[in-house]
Design a protein around this motif. Sequence first.
Motif, PDB file in Angstrom:
ATOM      1  N   ASN A  25       4.620   7.508  13.093  1.00 35.61           N
ATOM      2  CA  ASN A  25       4.730   6.279  13.750  1.00 35.61           C
ATOM      3  C   ASN A  25       3.530   6.744  15.130  1.00 35.61           C
ATOM      4  O   ASN A  25       3.781   6.783  16.071  1.00 35.61           O
ATOM      5  N   ASP A  26       2.802   5.387  14.893  1.00 37.30           N
ATOM      6  CA  ASP A  26       1.405   5.173  15.265  1.00 37.30           C
ATOM      7  C   ASP A  26       1.815   4.355  16.099  1.00 37.30           C
ATOM      8  O   ASP A  26       0.496   3.094  16.804  1.00 37.30           O
ATOM      9  N   GLY A  27       2.226   3.352  16.289  1.00 37.50           N
ATOM     10  CA  GLY A  27       2.438   2.360  16.086  1.00 37.50           C
ATOM     11  C   GLY A  27       3.043   0.915  15.920  1.00 37.50           C
ATOM     12  O   GLY A  27       2.666  -0.117  16.683  1.00 37.50           O
ATOM     13  N   LEU A  28       2.787   0.712  14.380  1.00 36.95           N
ATOM     14  CA  LEU A  28       2.138   0.210  13.360  1.00 36.95           C
ATOM     15  C   LEU A  28       3.619  -0.350  12.738  1.00 36.95           C
ATOM     16  O   LEU A  28       3.485  -1.001  11.870  1.00 36.95           O
ATOM     17  N   ALA A  29       4.862   0.742  13.041  1.00 36.36           N
ATOM     18  CA  ALA A  29       5.540   0.810  12.106  1.00 36.36           C
ATOM     19  C   ALA A  29       6.868  -0.550  12.355  1.00 36.36           C
ATOM     20  O   ALA A  29       7.248  -0.556  13.419  1.00 36.36           O
ATOM     21  N   LEU A  70       1.105  -0.895  -0.099  1.00 32.56           N
ATOM     22  CA  LEU A  70      -0.286  -0.274  -0.020  1.00 32.56           C
ATOM     23  C   LEU A  70       1.423   1.258  -0.041  1.00 32.56           C
ATOM     24  O   LEU A  70       1.294   1.294   0.965  1.00 32.56           O
ATOM     25  N   GLU A  71       0.895   2.549  -1.042  1.00 33.29           N
ATOM     26  CA  GLU A  71       1.285   2.673  -0.805  1.00 33.29           C
ATOM     27  C   GLU A  71       0.882   4.329  -0.633  1.00 33.29           C
ATOM     28  O   GLU A  71      -0.566   4.608  -0.731  1.00 33.29           O
ATOM     29  N   GLY A  72       0.673   5.134   0.815  1.00 30.10           N
ATOM     30  CA  GLY A  72      -0.395   5.893   1.384  1.00 30.10           C
ATOM     31  C   GLY A  72      -0.877   5.422   2.441  1.00 30.10           C
ATOM     32  O   GLY A  72      -0.061   4.297   3.100  1.00 30.10           O
ATOM     33  N   PHE A  73      -2.392   5.099   3.007  1.00 28.89           N
ATOM     34  CA  PHE A  73      -3.803   4.791   3.652  1.00 28.89           C
ATOM     35  C   PHE A  73      -2.771   5.091   5.087  1.00 28.89           C
ATOM     36  O   PHE A  73      -2.516   4.284   5.674  1.00 28.89           O
ATOM     37  N   LYS A  74      -2.820   5.924   5.787  1.00 28.20           N
ATOM     38  CA  LYS A  74      -1.618   6.860   6.395  1.00 28.20           C
ATOM     39  C   LYS A  74      -3.091   5.809   7.324  1.00 28.20           C
ATOM     40  O   LYS A  74      -2.206   5.982   8.958  1.00 28.20           O
ATOM     41  N   SER A  75      -4.158   5.881   7.221  1.00 29.77           N
ATOM     42  CA  SER A  75      -4.779   5.877   8.102  1.00 29.77           C
ATOM     43  C   SER A  75      -5.423   4.935   8.629  1.00 29.77           C
ATOM     44  O   SER A  75      -6.740   4.358   9.620  1.00 29.77           O
TER      45      SER A  75
END
Length: 245
Positions: A116-120, A91-96
Amino acid sequence: MKAIAFVGYKKSGKTAAVEAVARILKERGYKVGIAKSMHADFDRPESDTGRFSRVADYVLVKASDTEALLFKSKDINAFFSTMPSVDFLLLEGFKSVKHVPKVICAKSEEEVKELNDGLAIAVSGVIASTGVEEIDGLPVINALTEPERLADLIEKRAFMLPNIDCRMCGYKCAEMARMIVKGEKTLNDCVVLSSKPKVTVKIDGQVLPMKDWVQELVEKTIKGMLSAMKGYRGGKKIEIIIREE
């Protein structure tokens, strides 16, 4: 299907990273799909495709060098379900998106911290060419010079949860995804993915996730209707195919 999202701000190196990883995964024999999130309107209201989209459910577009299918999905699950069966979805993008791990593509350490939302699971992009090797415990990998290393990591750690928030595991999918990234949980802790469903419904080849009570409802409804038909003798496996004409 395993998935990974490459997230970052404009000109951060997302496209180059996706392209480099996709090439390596293809060379390794995997079937790869790519989904891109665009901020611009593809079918502007005044365009031909925009006018067609207002009166049709689907619009096929054939240009001189490519083809496209335009449609409006009701949610992100419906959007991803249109992807044919692949081994890896990039996926390119889709930050949400919160139910897949992410590679942060950034130009600075500040951007990494913001995204960084804890998923990186790793950092790449422009900052990877500065010599930085680690940020907040995340490895910094240059996708242009070390695509194999980034592909290795994605092979091991990419995943996609059902994103239905059934809570049968006790958590929402976003919470479970963060725990999997941290190593506190595994995909086996997702009840929907780990358990063998009693009832399976496929739409155009894609499995429709169903909670246990929904499976039981479908099973009893179908068996109840079939039991009233002459010639029905039951069986261990019942197959029903419905084709849209």
